[in-house]
Enzyme design. Structure first.
Site, short mmCIF file in Angstrom:
data_model
loop_
_atom_site.label_atom_id
_atom_site.label_comp_id
_atom_site.label_asym_id
_atom_site.label_seq_id
_atom_site.Cartn_x
_atom_site.Cartn_y
_atom_site.Cartn_z
CG HIS A 88 -18.78 6.90 36.29
ND1 HIS A 88 -17.40 6.92 36.25
CD2 HIS A 88 -19.10 6.38 37.50
CE1 HIS A 88 -16.91 6.43 37.38
NE2 HIS A 88 -17.93 6.09 38.15
CE1 TYR A 124 -15.67 0.53 39.24
CE2 TYR A 124 -16.49 -1.61 40.01
CZ TYR A 124 -16.34 -0.25 40.19
OH TYR A 124 -16.84 0.35 41.32
CG ASP A 150 -14.53 3.72 37.07
OD1 ASP A 150 -13.52 4.42 37.25
OD2 ASP A 150 -15.44 3.60 37.91
#
Length: 275
Positions: A266, A110, A150
């Site tokens: 998302h 992330y 991500d």
């Protein structure tokens, strides 16, 4: 065949209340990576019964957090990342797996969202620098490696619907996209910001599979009608080693049927690897 799914859940407790559990059971994945878990392991584990769980919590309570869910337990895992004085807690988790005789190393990551011209952007660049250092080491560690999650950067104009309006914003800065030119390039790469970078030769599975088209997007702002109009960003990646890239059978984004059926901002990314 190994099915690997990844998703930024935007808080695991809220996602589960909104319907993530049904998706998790129906996706039939061998490994699922989570980002922005925002929960301690003692909260996470009861929410995902039947899965082996590895997690790395952020230093700040209720922030970030990454996890690896798997049907078979990992044979090893690591969280060391970047310089000693760099806090990467809750943002980088590596797991080694053996599934049906196939070996694969999966990283749930992330990357910081950043904010142009602020200390938040400095931290984001530190993270991208650490990725730049770690990627060649992972290639030496294993043949089949996937860095997924991500990454908070749209690499190309195809990856953001409104790219013209975001050229000076974190997530589409040339200085960020430059790293991705190196991640996916071969040999010496002249990056978009004019910096010459060594090409790591990894594959962007989403772009390879979709081709030279807009999207498919994986994140939509909660503002306005972004989801309904598909005004999105493709910032969730499967970035994989060349050997693993050669094994891709299928790629998809599990876009929600409607705005009110979303359990995260998302959408999950699901890839089948025939190794």
């Amino acid at each position: 065949m190994i099915r690997l799914a990844s998703v930024n859940v935007n808080g695991i407790r809220a996602a589960m209340r909104k319907g993530m559990g049904e998706w998790l059971e129906s996706v039939n994945a061998d490994i699922v990576t989570l980002q922005e878990v925002r929960a301690t392991e003692d909260i996470l584990v009861p929410l995902v019964p039947g899965w082996h769980v590895l997690s790395d919590e952020a230093t700040a309570k209720g922030r970030a957090g990454v996890a690896l869910l798997s049907r078979e337990p990992a044979v090893a895992h690591r969280t060391d990342f970047g310089a000693v004085d760099f806090d990467s807690k809750g943002r980088w988790l590596e797991g080694d797996f053996e599934i049906g005789g196939a070996k694969i190393t999966v990283v749930s990551t992330y990357v910081h969202s950043g904010e142009a011209d602020t200390p938040k952007q400095v931290e984001k660049f530190k993270f991208l620098d650490a990725m730049n250092e770690r990627m060649p080491q992972l290639r030496e560690h294993a043949e089949h490696v996937a860095i997924v999650g991500d990454l908070n950067v749209g690499h190309r104009e195809f990856d953001i619907k409104n790219w013209r309006g975001n050229r000076k914003k974190s997530g589409f800065l040339p200085s960020e996209r430059s790293y991705f030119d190196g991640f996916f390039g071969e040999g010496e790469v002249e990056a978009i910001d004019g910096v010459t970078r060594p090409g790591h030769g990894w594959a962007d599975v989403g772009r390879r599979f979709a081709g030279e088209v807009d999207g498919p997007y994986t994140w939509w702002s909660n503002r306005g009608q972004a989801f309904d109009n598909d005004t999105g960003w493709r910032i969730d990646y499967h970035m994989v080693s060349p050997a693993l890239a050669a094994s891709v059978e299928h790629y998809r984004v599990d876009r929600y049927p409607s705005y009110d059926t979303r359990w995260s901002d998302h959408a999950p990314v699901v890839v089948d690897y025939n190794i």
